[in-house]
Motif scaffolding. Structure first.
Motif, PDB file in Angstrom:
ATOM      1  N   GLY A 219       0.787  -1.163   0.028  1.00  9.93           N
ATOM      2  CA  GLY A 219       0.067  -0.136   0.008  1.00  9.93           C
ATOM      3  C   GLY A 219       0.840   1.415   0.117  1.00  9.93           C
ATOM      4  N   PRO A 220       0.354   2.243  -0.595  1.00  9.00           N
ATOM      5  CA  PRO A 220      -1.104   2.463  -1.230  1.00  9.00           C
ATOM      6  C   PRO A 220      -1.228   1.666  -2.355  1.00  9.00           C
ATOM      7  CG  PRO A 220       0.313   4.404  -1.636  1.00  9.00           C
ATOM      8  CD  PRO A 220       1.252   3.732  -0.572  1.00  9.00           C
ATOM      9  N   THR A 221      -2.408   1.035  -2.548  1.00  8.61           N
ATOM     10  CA  THR A 221      -2.467   0.142  -4.018  1.00  8.61           C
ATOM     11  C   THR A 221      -4.140   0.104  -3.942  1.00  8.61           C
ATOM     12  OG1 THR A 221      -2.103  -1.946  -4.751  1.00  8.61           O
ATOM     13  CG2 THR A 221      -2.527  -2.017  -2.462  1.00  8.61           C
ATOM     14  N   THR A 222      -4.626  -0.678  -4.845  1.00  9.25           N
ATOM     15  CA  THR A 222      -6.223  -0.768  -5.149  1.00  9.25           C
ATOM     16  C   THR A 222      -6.300  -2.533  -5.360  1.00  9.25           C
ATOM     17  OG1 THR A 222      -6.038  -0.649  -7.445  1.00  9.25           O
ATOM     18  CG2 THR A 222      -6.391   1.434  -6.128  1.00  9.25           C
ATOM     19  N   SER A 223      -7.504  -2.980  -5.161  1.00 11.71           N
ATOM     20  CA  SER A 223      -8.082  -4.206  -5.280  1.00 11.71           C
ATOM     21  C   SER A 223      -8.590  -3.743  -6.963  1.00 11.71           C
ATOM     22  CB  SER A 223      -9.274  -4.602  -4.678  1.00 11.71           C
ATOM     23  OG  SER A 223      -9.408  -5.911  -5.108  1.00 11.71           O
ATOM     24  N   PRO A 224      -8.143  -4.188  -7.975  1.00 14.04           N
ATOM     25  CA  PRO A 224      -8.274  -3.799  -9.268  1.00 14.04           C
ATOM     26  C   PRO A 224      -9.733  -3.191  -9.620  1.00 14.04           C
ATOM     27  CG  PRO A 224      -6.908  -5.501  -9.610  1.00 14.04           C
ATOM     28  CD  PRO A 224      -7.221  -5.580  -8.044  1.00 14.04           C
ATOM     29  N   GLU A 225      -9.763  -1.861 -10.082  1.00 14.45           N
ATOM     30  CA  GLU A 225     -10.949  -1.159 -10.411  1.00 14.45           C
ATOM     31  C   GLU A 225     -12.017  -1.260  -9.362  1.00 14.45           C
ATOM     32  OE1 GLU A 225     -11.685  -1.670 -14.658  1.00 14.45           O
ATOM     33  OE2 GLU A 225      -9.612  -1.722 -15.254  1.00 14.45           O
ATOM     34  N   ALA A 245      -6.090   1.360  -1.057  1.00 10.47           N
ATOM     35  CA  ALA A 245      -6.179   0.271   0.135  1.00 10.47           C
ATOM     36  C   ALA A 245      -4.635  -0.222   0.630  1.00 10.47           C
ATOM     37  CB  ALA A 245      -7.163  -0.785  -0.244  1.00 10.47           C
ATOM     38  N   LEU A 246      -4.673  -0.631   1.858  1.00 10.72           N
ATOM     39  CA  LEU A 246      -3.549  -1.555   2.248  1.00 10.72           C
ATOM     40  C   LEU A 246      -3.925  -2.984   2.027  1.00 10.72           C
ATOM     41  CD1 LEU A 246      -2.901   0.024   5.882  1.00 10.72           C
ATOM     42  CD2 LEU A 246      -1.650   0.425   3.572  1.00 10.72           C
ATOM     43  N   MET A 247      -2.962  -3.652   1.320  1.00 11.46           N
ATOM     44  CA  MET A 247      -2.820  -5.147   1.483  1.00 11.46           C
ATOM     45  C   MET A 247      -4.378  -6.075   1.197  1.00 11.46           C
ATOM     46  SD  MET A 247      -0.973  -7.828   1.129  1.00 11.46           S
ATOM     47  CE  MET A 247       0.659  -8.110   2.235  1.00 11.46           C
ATOM     48  N   PRO A 248      -4.790  -5.565  -0.089  1.00 14.18           N
ATOM     49  CA  PRO A 248      -6.107  -6.189  -0.476  1.00 14.18           C
ATOM     50  C   PRO A 248      -6.066  -7.664  -0.603  1.00 14.18           C
ATOM     51  CG  PRO A 248      -5.354  -5.118  -2.209  1.00 14.18           C
ATOM     52  CD  PRO A 248      -4.499  -4.617  -1.214  1.00 14.18           C
ATOM     53  N   ALA A 249      -7.042  -8.427  -0.604  1.00 18.21           N
ATOM     54  CA  ALA A 249      -6.926 -10.075  -0.807  1.00 18.21           C
ATOM     55  C   ALA A 249      -6.285 -10.292  -1.970  1.00 18.21           C
ATOM     56  CB  ALA A 249      -8.498 -10.480  -0.764  1.00 18.21           C
ATOM     57  N   ILE A 250      -6.177  -9.548  -2.912  1.00 20.41           N
ATOM     58  CA  ILE A 250      -5.626 -10.006  -4.211  1.00 20.41           C
ATOM     59  C   ILE A 250      -3.864 -10.224  -4.079  1.00 20.41           C
ATOM     60  CG2 ILE A 250      -5.584  -7.693  -5.164  1.00 20.41           C
ATOM     61  CD1 ILE A 250      -5.879  -9.118  -8.058  1.00 20.41           C
ATOM     62  N   ASP A 251      -3.590  -8.911  -3.384  1.00 20.65           N
ATOM     63  CA  ASP A 251      -2.108  -8.895  -3.032  1.00 20.65           C
ATOM     64  C   ASP A 251      -1.723 -10.006  -2.046  1.00 20.65           C
ATOM     65  OD1 ASP A 251      -2.251  -6.522  -4.350  1.00 20.65           O
ATOM     66  OD2 ASP A 251      -1.592  -4.998  -2.868  1.00 20.65           O
ATOM     67  N   VAL A 252      -2.441 -10.312  -1.116  1.00 16.88           N
ATOM     68  CA  VAL A 252      -2.020 -11.583  -0.337  1.00 16.88           C
ATOM     69  C   VAL A 252      -1.672 -12.784  -1.281  1.00 16.88           C
ATOM     70  CG1 VAL A 252      -2.730 -12.943   1.877  1.00 16.88           C
ATOM     71  CG2 VAL A 252      -3.214 -10.514   1.703  1.00 16.88           C
ATOM     72  N   ALA A 253      -3.020 -12.965  -2.098  1.00 14.80           N
ATOM     73  CA  ALA A 253      -2.710 -14.163  -2.823  1.00 14.80           C
ATOM     74  C   ALA A 253      -1.911 -14.430  -3.870  1.00 14.80           C
ATOM     75  CB  ALA A 253      -4.266 -14.442  -3.566  1.00 14.80           C
ATOM     76  N   VAL A 254      -1.667 -13.072  -4.355  1.00 17.08           N
ATOM     77  CA  VAL A 254      -0.557 -12.823  -5.581  1.00 17.08           C
ATOM     78  C   VAL A 254       0.584 -13.206  -4.997  1.00 17.08           C
ATOM     79  CG1 VAL A 254       0.740 -11.455  -7.066  1.00 17.08           C
ATOM     80  CG2 VAL A 254      -1.911 -11.413  -7.147  1.00 17.08           C
ATOM     81  N   ASP A 299     -13.034 -11.756   2.516  1.00 16.89           N
ATOM     82  CA  ASP A 299     -12.927 -10.240   2.734  1.00 16.89           C
ATOM     83  C   ASP A 299     -11.916  -9.592   1.756  1.00 16.89           C
ATOM     84  OD1 ASP A 299     -12.855  -7.687   3.637  1.00 16.89           O
ATOM     85  OD2 ASP A 299     -12.115  -8.122   5.635  1.00 16.89           O
ATOM     86  N   GLU A 300     -12.277  -8.865   0.961  1.00 15.94           N
ATOM     87  CA  GLU A 300     -11.461  -8.491  -0.170  1.00 15.94           C
ATOM     88  C   GLU A 300     -10.610  -7.300   0.492  1.00 15.94           C
ATOM     89  OE1 GLU A 300     -12.033  -6.625  -5.011  1.00 15.94           O
ATOM     90  OE2 GLU A 300     -13.763  -7.647  -3.715  1.00 15.94           O
ATOM     91  N   TYR A 301     -11.085  -6.726   1.332  1.00 20.21           N
ATOM     92  CA  TYR A 301     -10.247  -5.652   1.963  1.00 20.21           C
ATOM     93  C   TYR A 301      -9.921  -6.019   3.447  1.00 20.21           C
ATOM     94  CZ  TYR A 301     -11.455  -3.027  -2.106  1.00 20.21           C
ATOM     95  OH  TYR A 301     -11.650  -2.481  -3.412  1.00 20.21           O
ATOM     96  N   PRO A 302      -9.166  -6.814   3.890  1.00 16.42           N
ATOM     97  CA  PRO A 302      -8.746  -7.301   5.022  1.00 16.42           C
ATOM     98  C   PRO A 302      -8.351  -6.334   6.000  1.00 16.42           C
ATOM     99  CG  PRO A 302      -7.355  -8.500   3.857  1.00 16.42           C
ATOM    100  CD  PRO A 302      -8.164  -7.742   2.795  1.00 16.42           C
ATOM    101  N   ALA A 303      -7.503  -5.401   5.436  1.00 10.27           N
ATOM    102  CA  ALA A 303      -6.625  -4.386   6.326  1.00 10.27           C
ATOM    103  C   ALA A 303      -7.233  -2.975   5.867  1.00 10.27           C
ATOM    104  CB  ALA A 303      -5.203  -4.475   5.841  1.00 10.27           C
ATOM    105  N   THR A 304      -8.442  -2.953   5.563  1.00  7.16           N
ATOM    106  CA  THR A 304      -9.064  -1.658   5.498  1.00  7.16           C
ATOM    107  C   THR A 304     -10.480  -1.586   6.125  1.00  7.16           C
ATOM    108  OG1 THR A 304      -8.001  -1.438   3.197  1.00  7.16           O
ATOM    109  CG2 THR A 304      -9.711  -0.012   3.673  1.00  7.16           C
TER     110      THR A 304
END
Length: 538
Positions: A219-225, A245-254, A299-304
């Protein structure tokens, strides 16, 4: 190249392709069953292979959003490369559908992206190690977040794209060049995120609702679009929307998948430079890299402090760990998989999948749940609603949703005046625009329904590669056959079925380094191990 895989699924009706597409999903004359027409899917399968074969040739550039069929000099979306789903989807089935040569333009492109991304890492984030690229790029491999942050600021999107190199190496394990390229590019991504991620202490992690501390955050980043909604005034029931956002679910998974893929590449290469960095990253991810669950959903936004309120959003980023990731499976019977399946069904019920590529991703997710009926529903919707008469997939016009609440990234499909099938060309009269990834996402979904090989290891003899035959066979495809599919490890697979049951399968090692043993599974049950695959094994 062109003649390798073949499919056989039913007789071809003596009517035009346009009429066959228009009838999909409609009630038959007897007023009971809906029209499935399995042969139209076999035709679309062959057509999708042709499109990738024609658009992605050795010595050229990778296929972009319109391939080589842009209508004029001003292509939609500038004919660029979207790294937040579209480029990846274009190549999801390149290896499995036996189009290995079509992958050749991708390796130099991603290597160039990583080279440019080194400067982006330094100039944007002050990180002197590794590389980073964001949501969009172009033929010059620009690693910066091009355009507005709500569309482009996806810090893990470049690393996601680079995973295609690991996939290519897994399907051709004897190719030392593919192995080294994947190691170098993914190693650079590991280096960057090891230095870039912010480590938060126990108190901060607890405040954010994260289960382990210390934890690493992007972060800062986004869960795409996408955007999240949060309460602005509880008394007045007023809400606001955010996308940073901070560390959305997609970032954790990727990041989990990048590290996992890199460590297996290290084992295959018998050594690598960034093994410890990959382990540090994996250990520091929120929930050790497993998706977090809130109220029975991923949870798509676990840290937000907000929720992904737009259930019909076109991106399925919160479910990345299910597909194209490899973490979740119905066989695991755990909370995270159950939440992923519930999220998939909830988003579909709310209207998710309202573009061609979005519906294709939904079909791939359905296949990973091993639900053939759900896969068939998604394929019917994809071809019936988003394919034109010339079998090109489309992206329809969209209209804003939640307008009163000012969500800048929330859109739904505008009511089409006519089905896309009514007009040929690359742009329909209703404004539906040809987008290649819808066709190639369809190809990936069909392959996933017939053969899955994402589980198991190329290096651990106790956990060999597993070939799951007919894992999500659509019910109307009761009889058929497919030849020439490819599986991880370097295998070629032919499968035939009758009355919905496996009739026979032929598995042949086509790579010199293919492991000698694979496990076989059908209908969710492991039933055999195939050994000595240098010659075809039936």
């Amino acid at each position: 190249l062109w003649s390798r895989p073949t499919t056989r699924r039913g007789a071809t009706p003596a009517v035009s392709t346009a009429r066959r597409i228009e009838r999909l999903g409609q009630a038959c004359d007897n007023g009971t069953d809906s029209t499935a027409d399995p042969s139209v899917f076999a035709l679309a399968f062959a057509h999708a292979r042709y499109l990738l074969n024609a658009a992605s040739r050795p010595g050229g550039l990778p296929a972009n959003l319109q391939g080589v069929w842009a209508d004029g000099l001003h292509a939609p979306w500038n004919g660029d490369y979207h790294l937040n789903i579209n480029l990846q989807m274009t190549y999801w089935a390149a290896a499995t559908a036996n189009l290995e040569q079509s992958l050749e333009p991708l390796a130099p492109f991603l290597k160039g992206l990583a080279e440019k991304g080194v400067e982006t890492a330094k100039n944007w984030y002050g990180v002197e190690r590794g590389w980073v690229a964001h949501g969009y790029t172009d033929v010059w491999r620009d690693g910066r977040a091009l355009g507005e942050n709500k569309w482009a600021l996806c810090v893990t999107c470049g690393a996601w794209a680079a995973l295609a190199l690991a996939d290519a190496s897994e399907h051709r394990p004897s190719d030392e060049s593919k192995l080294r390229t994947a190691l170098d590019v993914l190693g650079g991504a590991v280096e960057f995120f090891d230095a870039y991620c912010e480590r938060v202490d126990g108190a901060t992690a607890s405040k954010l609702g994260l289960p382990n501390a210390p934890a690493l955050l992007t972060g800062p980043t986004t869960s795409p679009e996408n955007s999240y909604r949060f309460e602005k005034n509880a008394t007045a029931r007023k809400y606001a929307w955010g996308f940073v956002a901070l560390m959305p679910a997609i970032d954790v998974a990727v990041l989990y998948r990048v590290c996992d893929a890199y460590l297996e590449l290290c084992d295959r290469a018998k050594g690598c430079a960034h093994r410890e960095a990959a382990r540090r990253l994996t250990d520091g991810l929120p929930n050790k890299g497993r998706p977090l669950v809130r109220d029975g959903r991923i949870d798509e936004y676990p840290a937000t402090p907000g929720v992904a309120f737009d259930d019909a959003h076109r991106h399925w980023s919160g479910l990345w760990a299910l597909y194209p990731g490899r973490q979740l499976s119905p066989r695991d019977k755990d909370e995270a998989y159950a939440a992923a399946a519930a999220t998939l069904h909830a988003k579909l019920a709310a209207g998710g999948g309202h573009t061609g590529w979005s519906r294709a991703w939904a079909a791939c997710l359905a296949a990973r749940t091993l639900d053939g009926a759900l896969l068939e529903t998604q394929l019917l919707a994809l071809v019936g609603e988003f394919f034109m008469a010339n079998l090109l997939a489309t992206h329809p016009p969209l209209k804003p949703t939640f307008k009163g609440q000012k969500c800048e990234t929330c859109f739904d499909r505008a009511p089409p005046p006519a089905k896309p099938a009514a007009t040929q060309g690359t742009v329909t009269k209703s404004g539906d625009v040809f987008q290649l990834d819808g066709n190639l996402g369809f190809l990936a979904a069909v392959v996933e329904g017939l053969l899955q090989s994402h589980r198991g290891s190329l290096v651990d003899a106790a956990d060999p590669v597993e070939l799951h035959l007919l894992p999500a066979l659509p019910p109307s495809w009761s009889d058929g056959a497919v030849t020439g599919l490819r599986a991880r490890g370097g295998y070629e697979v032919d499968v035939a079925w009758s009355a919905g049951r496996l009739a026979n399968a032929t598995i042949k090692a086509v790579d010199a380094a293919a492991p000698a043993v694979v496990r076989l599974r059908w209908r969710g049950r492991r039933f055999a191990e195939a050994r000595g695959l240098g010659d075809a094994a039936k």
